[in-house]
Structures are given as structure tokens and as C-alpha cells.
Scaffold this active site. Sequence first.
Site, PDB file in Angstrom:
ATOM      1  N   TYR A 162       0.851  -1.199   0.000  1.00 23.82           N
ATOM      2  CA  TYR A 162       0.000   0.000   0.000  1.00 23.82           C
ATOM      3  C   TYR A 162       0.887   1.250   0.000  1.00 23.82           C
ATOM      4  O   TYR A 162       2.108   1.152  -0.171  1.00 23.82           O
ATOM      5  CB  TYR A 162      -0.999  -0.070   1.158  1.00 23.82           C
ATOM      6  CG  TYR A 162      -1.923  -1.259   0.981  1.00 23.82           C
ATOM      7  CD1 TYR A 162      -2.839  -1.283  -0.077  1.00 23.82           C
ATOM      8  CD2 TYR A 162      -1.831  -2.379   1.796  1.00 23.82           C
ATOM      9  CE1 TYR A 162      -3.656  -2.391  -0.297  1.00 23.82           C
ATOM     10  CE2 TYR A 162      -2.649  -3.497   1.578  1.00 23.82           C
ATOM     11  CZ  TYR A 162      -3.557  -3.491   0.528  1.00 23.82           C
ATOM     12  OH  TYR A 162      -4.353  -4.578   0.296  1.00 23.82           O
ATOM     13  N   ARG A 182       3.440  -1.640  10.964  1.00 23.85           N
ATOM     14  CA  ARG A 182       3.492  -2.964  10.335  1.00 23.85           C
ATOM     15  C   ARG A 182       4.297  -2.902   9.043  1.00 23.85           C
ATOM     16  O   ARG A 182       4.099  -2.003   8.221  1.00 23.85           O
ATOM     17  CB  ARG A 182       2.070  -3.442  10.011  1.00 23.85           C
ATOM     18  CG  ARG A 182       2.021  -4.927   9.669  1.00 23.85           C
ATOM     19  CD  ARG A 182       0.613  -5.418   9.439  1.00 23.85           C
ATOM     20  NE  ARG A 182       0.491  -6.824   9.817  1.00 23.85           N
ATOM     21  CZ  ARG A 182      -0.360  -7.683   9.283  1.00 23.85           C
ATOM     22  NH1 ARG A 182      -1.208  -7.290   8.352  1.00 23.85           N
ATOM     23  NH2 ARG A 182      -0.392  -8.937   9.673  1.00 23.85           N
ATOM     24  N   GLY A 217      -3.908 -14.181  12.226  1.00 21.81           N
ATOM     25  CA  GLY A 217      -4.921 -13.631  11.333  1.00 21.81           C
ATOM     26  C   GLY A 217      -6.045 -14.607  11.083  1.00 21.81           C
ATOM     27  O   GLY A 217      -7.074 -14.593  11.767  1.00 21.81           O
TER      28      GLY A 217
HETATM   29  C1  8OZ Z   1      -7.029  -8.526   2.059  1.00 22.19           C
HETATM   30  C2  8OZ Z   1      -7.983  -7.880   1.313  1.00 22.19           C
HETATM   31  C3  8OZ Z   1      -7.975  -6.518   1.247  1.00 22.19           C
HETATM   32  C4  8OZ Z   1      -7.037  -5.791   1.937  1.00 22.19           C
HETATM   33  C5  8OZ Z   1      -3.699  -6.064   3.506  1.00 22.19           C
HETATM   34  C6  8OZ Z   1      -5.444  -4.559   4.074  1.00 22.19           C
HETATM   35  O1  8OZ Z   1      -3.269  -6.904   2.727  1.00 22.19           O
HETATM   36  C7  8OZ Z   1      -5.092  -5.650   3.431  1.00 22.19           C
HETATM   37  C8  8OZ Z   1      -6.077  -6.449   2.689  1.00 22.19           C
HETATM   38  C9  8OZ Z   1      -6.078  -7.813   2.747  1.00 22.19           C
HETATM   39  O2  8OZ Z   1      -2.977  -5.534   4.333  1.00 22.19           O
END
Ligand code: 8OZ
Length: 365
Positions: free
Chosen positions: A180, A227, A322
Site C-alpha cells: 500500500y 506494520r 490472522g
Molecule cells: C485482504 C484484502 C484486502 C485488503 C492487507 C489490508 O493486505 C489488506 C487487505 C487484505 O494488508
Amino acid sequence: MKKTLFDPVQLGQLQLPNRIVMAPLTRNRAPNAIPTPLMAEYYAQRASAGLIISEGTAITHQGQGYADVPGLYGTEQLDAWRQVTKAVHARGGRIFCQLWHVGRVSHVSLQPGGGQPVAPSAVTAKTKTFLMPEGFVAVSEPRALDAEEIPGIVRDFRHAARNAISAGFDGVEVHGANGYLVDQFLRSSSNRRTDDYGGSIENRARFLLEIMREVCEEVGRERTGLRLSPVTPANDIVDDNPQKLFDYVVRQLAPLGLCYLHLIEGATGGPREVEGRPFDYDAMLRAWREAGAKGAWMVNNGYDRPLAEQALSQGADLVAFGMKYIANPDLVERLRTNAAFNEVRKEKLYGGGAEGYTDYPALAR
Ligand code: 8OZ
């Protein structure tokens, strides 16, 4: 003394009853980005965790990348989150909020005014987002952020951190993982900038470090975690030299005094070893400690009790679960008694209601 998953442990000002953490988990059950009473029930069911980290929560509308993920930027969202944190606290739990900006992992239909998602550079990720009712679709082409826009996003993180505390969260985790926005700045594959935010490792780390400084200043280092996922291929991310990158990052982070660093080891939700991407996490931990960091080292990815106990004996302080937490609201009790686990219903992960969300049974008393 030998550490176990069931020891109480100090995290910032918080006393955690155990070392078991509920990892952040995207569930897409917040229509209009507003948390619901069902979400309060879901988190409250899991309040025996040492710490809950909320699902990724968008810091701004621009930070949204998937259908029905919650936000933390409007009054209604904050009021709704307050009900969630209240429910967790009423059951004796503790909850941090994960602060999320997806960057290029988004779709025009989710963006303010139908605009392009933003990224360090105009490089489209070969990855999918989740829309409703369409399901999984390719992400949109992003536009590169102007240098002048970057301080505003740093401030957005800071502002969201303040909002999280005002909504009753015990602290915040900056989402620097999984490809991200923060991770997009860190990586050579997604960051092709030629200004102070791109090129060298020092420049690629600048955005993250600015965010962490601002968030610590706003809510306190004892309430700020981060993270990272050094080698995950999630969301089409790769780096020339992750070992060198994260060695630098943790040495720079150390003086900030974060309450924890949360590591996804290997491929997010997948194998702990990624082919062609070796990584020495012990070296990363050593670099962080050598630079003076006192915070907790939180590990994640595919842990069971024996593997968790091994990690604790090798320097980890907390272990985040998780998938297991999705299906087992009383995970602490199940780990303690070596009970069987409920199986996760994968088709209920993203979107929907109570089914596959709040209906996983606890052990019979
Ligand atoms: C799965 C689907 C959508 C987003 C991540 C926030 O991978 C996510 C995410 C995971 O950190």
C-alpha cells in the site's frame, strides 16, 4: 525465564494479559465506510486477545481501496468506531486502529470525484481490488503525487491518529506493509521518483519516517506501532535490496521509541519463505535493538503454538494471528488448552453479514 504466549506483558502504558494479538483483517462489512454494531460484536467476541489490531481503516476518502472498508475521517465514522472500542473495553480488551492509505491499490469508482488513485509514481500494480457487487477487478491506473501533495498526506496520517484516540482506540498501527502507499514509497519497483522522496534508500524511506514522527508526536510513542512486510509479493511489490532497505529503516525508527514493530514474515497469508526473496529477520531485529529500540517485536504469518513458542524464545515479544482469529473468537483459550480450531469459511471473508463473521462458536464451557 522462558517466555510463553500466556504471560502478561507491558506494551507502552498497557498491560496485556497475554502475548497473543489479533492481526488486522479486512472484512468489507462497513457500508459507506461506517462501522456497524455487528463489527462491535465481532471485535468484542475477540476481546481476550492480548491486543486487537483493527482492520485497515482509511485515513481519508483518497486512502480507500476496497468496497465497504471503514474510514476514520468523518464524524459518523468516529461515532460508530466509539461503539466498537466501547464494546471491546467492556469485555476487558484493548484495541489499536490500523491507519491505512492504499495508494495505487484502488479504483476510480472508490475515489473522490471518480479521480485516479495516487501513488509515488504512475506505475499500475498488477493486482486486483474488491468492489461490490462486481467482486475482484483490476486496479485503476494511478497518477504520481506532486511533491506539494505529500506533506498533506503525512498530515492526514497524523489527523487520523488523533481521530483514532478520540474514538476510544488505545493506540494506532501505521500500515506500512503489503504494497500500500507507504510500502509503495519504500520500494524500488513502485517508486521511480527523482525528488527527495525517491531514488536512494534514504529518500524512499523519507515518507514513512515523516509519518511515524508526526503520529508519535500526535498520540505518543507508547501508542504508536508500525506494520512492515519485507518480502511479501502482495500487490505487485518488489525491491532491489530489502535487507539493506529495512536495516536502514529500523535504525532510523529506533530513536522514535515505537511501542511495537509488526513483521509479516514471507508472503502475506501465504508461505513463510518466498522463492527468490530470502530475508534475515533476526538481522533486522538485531539492527533495531543495536540502534536502541525497546519496543515489542511482533511476528505474524502462519503461526501455531509450537512455532510461536520458538519465536518467543528467539526474541519475539508478541505473536499476531490472522486467519485463526477469524474462525476462533476464543483463540487464546484454544491455544492455552491445545484445543482444535474452527476452520475458516473462505467464501465469507470479504463482505456479507454475520455469517462467517460473528457465528464462529467458542468452545463449550
Ligand atoms: C485482504 C484484502 C484486502 C485488503 C492487507 C489490508 O493486505 C489488506 C487487505 C487484505 O494488508
